[in-house]
Design an enzyme around this catalytic site. Structure first.
Site, PDB file in Angstrom:
ATOM      1  N   ARG A   2       0.801  -1.249  -0.392  1.00 52.38           N
ATOM      2  CA  ARG A   2       0.186   0.339  -0.392  1.00 52.38           C
ATOM      3  C   ARG A   2       0.883   0.895   0.112  1.00 52.38           C
ATOM      4  O   ARG A   2       0.467   2.070  -0.386  1.00 52.38           O
ATOM      5  CB  ARG A   2      -0.980  -0.511   1.352  1.00 52.38           C
ATOM      6  CG  ARG A   2      -2.349  -1.445   0.670  1.00 52.38           C
ATOM      7  CD  ARG A   2      -2.873  -1.381   2.445  1.00 52.38           C
ATOM      8  NE  ARG A   2      -2.215  -1.510   3.446  1.00 52.38           N
ATOM      9  CZ  ARG A   2      -2.850  -1.121   4.973  1.00 52.38           C
ATOM     10  NH1 ARG A   2      -2.815  -0.212   5.010  1.00 52.38           N
ATOM     11  NH2 ARG A   2      -1.381  -1.371   6.141  1.00 52.38           N
ATOM     12  N   ASN A  17      -5.943  -2.529   2.073  1.00 53.25           N
ATOM     13  CA  ASN A  17      -5.563  -4.073   2.361  1.00 53.25           C
ATOM     14  C   ASN A  17      -7.738  -4.404   2.227  1.00 53.25           C
ATOM     15  O   ASN A  17      -8.670  -4.290   3.362  1.00 53.25           O
ATOM     16  CB  ASN A  17      -5.828  -4.626   3.582  1.00 53.25           C
ATOM     17  CG  ASN A  17      -3.889  -4.237   3.630  1.00 53.25           C
ATOM     18  OD1 ASN A  17      -3.449  -4.003   1.974  1.00 53.25           O
ATOM     19  ND2 ASN A  17      -3.611  -4.596   5.049  1.00 53.25           N
TER      20      ASN A  17
END
Length: 95
Positions: free
Chosen positions: A22, A40
């Site tokens: 990320r 996520n």
């Protein structure tokens, strides 16, 4: 498309959580001038929503297929999105 903008949602599968995916995606999106988010999902995938120029979205899609060094990407599903719902996004965030 809206003023040359496009929006895409990417669902990235593989070893993509716990490997700085990320944060790395956010850095790449910033470099490409995109706004949106990476987060996520409970099933182990990472969702990336990005808004910006189509060429920048293509570059992000290419990067997502590889990810950062510790990631192992097995699949990337891409979905076109309407731009209007994301017009208020001003930067790229992780969640």
């Amino acid at each position: 498309m809206n003023d040359g903008l496009a929006a895409r949602r990417f669902l990235v599968s593989g070893t993509v959580q716990g490997v700085f995916f990320r944060a790395s995606a956010a850095r790449m999106a910033d470099q490409l001038g995109l706004r949106g988010y990476a987060r996520n999902l409970a099933d182990g995938r990472v969702e990336v929503l990005a808004v910006g120029a189509a060429t920048s979205l293509e570059a992000l899609a290419d990067w997502l297929g590889r990810g950062p060094p510790r990631a192992t990407v097995t699949a990337v599903v891409t979905e076109e999105q309407a731009v209007a719902p994301y017009a208020g996004l001003v930067d790229f965030r992780t969640g």
